[in-house]
Design a protein around this motif. Structure first.
Motif, PDB file in Angstrom:
ATOM      1  N   GLY A 289       0.815  -1.222   0.000  1.00  0.00           N
ATOM      2  CA  GLY A 289       0.000   0.000   0.000  1.00  0.00           C
ATOM      3  C   GLY A 289       0.841   1.261   0.000  1.00  0.00           C
TER       4      GLY A 289
ATOM      5  N   HIS B 224      -9.027   2.135  -0.546  1.00  0.00           N
ATOM      6  CA  HIS B 224      -9.133   0.679  -0.614  1.00  0.00           C
ATOM      7  C   HIS B 224      -9.704   0.270  -1.958  1.00  0.00           C
TER       8      HIS B 224
ATOM      9  N   ARG C 176     -14.411  -5.366   0.503  1.00  0.00           N
ATOM     10  CA  ARG C 176     -13.217  -4.516   0.554  1.00  0.00           C
ATOM     11  C   ARG C 176     -11.967  -5.376   0.510  1.00  0.00           C
TER      12      ARG C 176
ATOM     13  N   GLU D  75      -7.803  -5.870   0.943  1.00  0.00           N
ATOM     14  CA  GLU D  75      -6.651  -5.349   1.694  1.00  0.00           C
ATOM     15  C   GLU D  75      -5.434  -5.305   0.786  1.00  0.00           C
ATOM     16  N   PRO D  76      -4.448  -4.501   1.069  1.00  0.00           N
ATOM     17  CA  PRO D  76      -4.366  -3.565   2.186  1.00  0.00           C
ATOM     18  C   PRO D  76      -4.989  -2.220   1.814  1.00  0.00           C
ATOM     19  N   GLY D  77      -4.933  -1.282   2.746  1.00  0.00           N
ATOM     20  CA  GLY D  77      -5.246   0.109   2.411  1.00  0.00           C
ATOM     21  C   GLY D  77      -4.033   0.714   1.719  1.00  0.00           C
TER      22      GLY D  77
ATOM     23  N   GLU E 214      -9.962  -6.726  -8.763  1.00  0.00           N
ATOM     24  CA  GLU E 214     -10.189  -5.274  -8.683  1.00  0.00           C
ATOM     25  C   GLU E 214     -11.101  -4.742  -9.788  1.00  0.00           C
TER      26      GLU E 214
END
Ligand code: NAP
Length: 527
Positions: A8, A25, A34, A36-38, A94
Motif C-alpha cells: 500500500g 481501498h 473490501r 486489503e491492504p489500504g 479489482e
C-alpha cells in the motif's frame, strides 16, 4: 487472491513509503468486498518529493544514449511479465474483467513498451532536419538551420479505470512519455490500486536495473481532486496524459490552463462512436451485422471508449430486421459485472435517462442480475433525435441507440451535427461506395478513425493507428494516445541556427554519428 505481498506504499525516487493522508481501498468488483491492504494517500510533501525527483532526473534521463532508453522500456516489459499470474489474479478481483481479457491486455501492454523501444532505436521520432547554409544565395544568404525534437519534461499520467494495464501505470501514456525522454509521475487510479502497485514496482525495478536516476518514475495514490490537481498545478510538470470522464479531463485542462505557465493536457474523454449502416449493406446483411454489433456492444460490459453507442440508418424493413435481430441478441446477452459500483450506477442512471427522453423506445434489454449491469438497446426517429441533443451524451457501458433516419439526407444532417468522436464505422456493400465517398469528407472531420465493415472496439497498437479525435472525444484532436505517434505529444521541436558542428547534438552533426534518416533540404535522406 494475490500472493504477492502488497504494502500500500507510494513509490517515490526509487523508494517506497506509506502515504499519511488517509487510505484508499480497492473493492472486489464482483462481490463488493473490501480488499486489503489500504493504500496510503500522498500528502503534499510526498507530491513535492516526487516532483523534485522527477525534475532532477529529467536532464540525466534525456541525455542517456537512445539504446539505453530503449533497453529501459524493454526492461519494464520484462519486469511486468516476471510478476506472473499474481498480476492477473489481482486485476480480476479489482476490475471484474475476465482472465483472458486481462492476459491479453498484459501482452498488449508489454508489446506497447517494446514498440516504443523500437521507436526510440529507430530515431525517426526526432524528426532530424538540416537546411544547409547557402552563403551565396541572392538576394540574401541562408544560414545553417537544423532541427530536432526534444522532450518536454516531467509528465503526469492519470490511468484509466477500464484498462488497468494498457492505459494505466505502465500503459501507453507512460510508455510514450518515457520513450520521448520525459520522467513520469502516475496518479494511480483508485479503482485498481493493487494492480498499480504491482506494475509500479516493476517499473521501479527496471529503473534500478538500468541504473537510471531514481526520479524517472513515481506513483502516488490519492484523490484526483487533491493530489491529481496538485500534480497538474505543479510548475515542474510539463504535460499531462489522461483517460477517463469528460468532467475529470476538463477539470485538469482548466487547471493546466490557469497555471502561470500553461501546459498541454492530452485527455481522452467521452465518445459514442457512431455506426452508419448504408442501404445496400443493410439489405444484404442486416442480421449478421446486428449480431456483430451486439458482440461489440457487450464486449467487456461495454466499458470501452470505442463502444458503439449510436447506430444511424435509413428507416424501412431492412432496418426493422436489424433492430429485431439486435434486440434478440441484446435480450439474450448476460448482465455483466462492471468495473466499480460507481460506474455501474452511472450506467444505470444513463439507461434510465435515455429511456425517458420523448420518442425513445426500448428495443431490447438483457435480464437483470444482482450486482451486474444489463445491456440495453433503444430506438428513436431521426426527427426526435435531432430535437433532443442530450441523446448524444455517452452512457458508459453496453447501451446503444438506433436512429431511424427518414432518408440519407437526414442521416447526413445528423452525422454532420455530432460532436467529435474517437471512431466512426460505416457498413457498406459495393453498391454503397459512392454514398460512402460522399460521406467521407464529413467523417474525417467527425472522428480520429474512420473504419469500414467493422466496429471501433479493438484498437491495434501500430504506427498508423489514431486513438484520438476532435473535441470532446479528446481535449486535443491533433494527437493519438495509442500507437507510435503517441510519442509526439511529449516532444517539442528546437531549431539550431548557425551552431558550430562540434556543439550540435549528435542527431544533427555533419558525420551523422547516430546513423539517422534525416530530412536534408526537405528530402528524406538515408544515412
Ligand atoms: P474519472 O472519474 O474521470 O477518473 C479518472 C482519473 O481522474 C482518476 O484517477 C480520478 O481520480 C481522476 N479525476 C477525476 N476527476 C478529477 C478531477 N476533477 N480532478 C483531478 N483528477 C480527477 O473516470 P473513471 O473513474 O475511470 O470512470 C468514470 C467515468 O469515466 C465512466 O463512467 C465513463 O463515463 C468515463 N470513462 C471514459 C473512458 C474513455 O475512454 N472515454 C474510460 C473510462 C471511463 P480519483 O477517482 O482517484 O479521485
Amino acid at each position: 487472491m494475490s500472493v504477492v505481498p502488497l504494502t500500500g506504499e507510494l513509490l517515490i525516487a526509487g523508494a517506497a513509503r506509506q502515504g499519511q493522508a488517509g487510505a484508499v481501498h480497492a473493492f472486489d468488483a464482483s462481490t463488493g468486498a473490501r480488499l486489503e491492504p489500504g493504500f496510503g494517500k500522498a500528502t503534499l510533501n510526498d507530491l513535492e518529493d516526487a516532483c523534485a525527483a522527477a525534475q532532477a532526473a529529467f536532464r540525466p534521463y534525456r541525455a542517456l544514449a537512445y539504446a539505453e532508453r530503449a533497453a529501459f522500456l524493454d526492461a519494464i516489459a520484462e519486469e511486468i511479465e516476471a510478476i506472473g499470474d499474481d498480476l492477473t489474479v489481482r486485476a480480476m478481483a479489482e476490475t471484474g474483467l475476465p482472465r483472458a481479457r486481462l492476459e491479453g491486455e498484459r501482452g498488449r501492454t508489454c508489446g506497447q513498451l517494446r514498440l516504443f523501444a523500437q521507436v526510440v532505436r529507430d530515431g525517426g521520432f526526432l524528426d532530424a532536419r538540416i537546411d544547409p547554409a547557402q552563403p551565396d544565395r541572392a538576394p540574401a544568404p541562408r544560414l545553417d538551420l537544423r532541427l530536432r525534437n526534444v522532450p518536454l519534461g516531467p509528465v503526469a499520467v492519470f490511468g484509466a479505470s477500464n484498462f488497468p494495464l494498457a492505459f494505466s501505470v505502465a500503459g501507453g501514456d507512460t510508455a510514450s512519455a518515457l520513450a520521448a525522454g520525459c520522467p513520469v509521475i502516475v496518479k494511480a487510479h483508485s479503482a485498481h490500486p493493487g494492480v498499480s502497485e504491482l506494475v509500479g514496482r516493476a517499473v521501479q525495478a527496471a529503473v534500478a536495473k538500468c541504473g537510471l536516476p531514481a526520479g524517472v518514475f513515481a506513483m502516488l495514490h490519492g484523490d484526483g481532486r487533491e493530489i491529481g490537481q496538485g500534480l497538474v498545478a505543479d510548475p515542474r510538470i510539463k504535460a499531462v496524459g489522461f483517460t477517463g470522464s469528460r468532467a475529470g479531463g476538463l477539470a485538469l485542462v482548466r487547471t493546466a490552463q490557469a497555471r502561470p505557465v500553461p501546459i498541454p493536457v492530452y485527455a481522452e474523454m467521452s465518445s459514442i462512436n457512431p455506426v452508419i449502416l448504408l442501404p445496400a449493406a443493410l439489405a444484404a446483411r442486416a442480421e449478421p451485422i446486428a449480431n456483430a454489433f451486439v458482440a461489440a456492444l457487450t464486449l467487456g460490459a461495454g466499458q470501452f471508449c470505442t463502444n458503439p453507442g449510436l447506430v444511424l440508418a435509413v428507416d424501412g424493413p431492412d432496418l426493422d430486421t436489424f433492430i429485431q435481430a439486435a434486440s434478440a441478441a441484446v435480450a439474450a446477452a448476460p448482465a455483466q459485472v462492471m468495473l466499480t459500483a460507481g460506474i455501474r450506477s452511472a450506467y444505470e442512471n444513463g439507461v434510465t435517462r435515455l429511456g425517458e427522453v420523448r420518442g425513445v423506445s426500448i428495443a431490447g434489454v438483457a435480464a437483470p442480475a444482482v450486482g451486474a449491469a444489463s445491456p440495453a438497446l433503444f430506438a428513436v426517429s431521426g426527427r426526435d433525435f435531432l430535437a433532443h441533443p442530450e441523446l448524444t451524451e455517452e452512457v458508459f457501458g453496453a447501451a446503444s441507440l438506433v436512429v431511424r433516419c427518414q432518408d440519407l439526407s437526414e442521416l447526413r444532417t445528423i452525422t454532420e451535427g455530432l460532436e467529435g468522436q474517437l471512431t466512426v464505422a460505416v457498413h457498406v456493400d459495393a453498391a454503397d461506395h459512392s454514398q460512402l465517398g460522399e460521406l467521407l469528407p464529413s467523417l474525417e472531420l467527425l472522428a480520429g478513425r474512420v473504419l469500414v465493415n467493422g466496429f471501433g472496439t479493438g484498437v491495434e497498437v501500430a504506427h498508423a493507428m489514431v486513438h484520438g479525435g476532435p473535441y470532446p472525444s479528446t481535449s486535443d484532436g491533433r494527437a493519438t494516445s495509442v500507437g507510435s505517434l503517441a510519442i509526439a505529444r511529449f516532444l517539442r521541436p528546437v531549431c539550431y541556427q548557425n551552431l558550430p558542428d562540434p556543439l550540435l547534438p549528435d542527431e544533427l552533426k555533419a558525420t551523422n554519428p547516430l546513423v539517422l534518416h534525416r530530412r536534408i533540404d526537405g528530402a528524406l535522406t538515408a544515412p
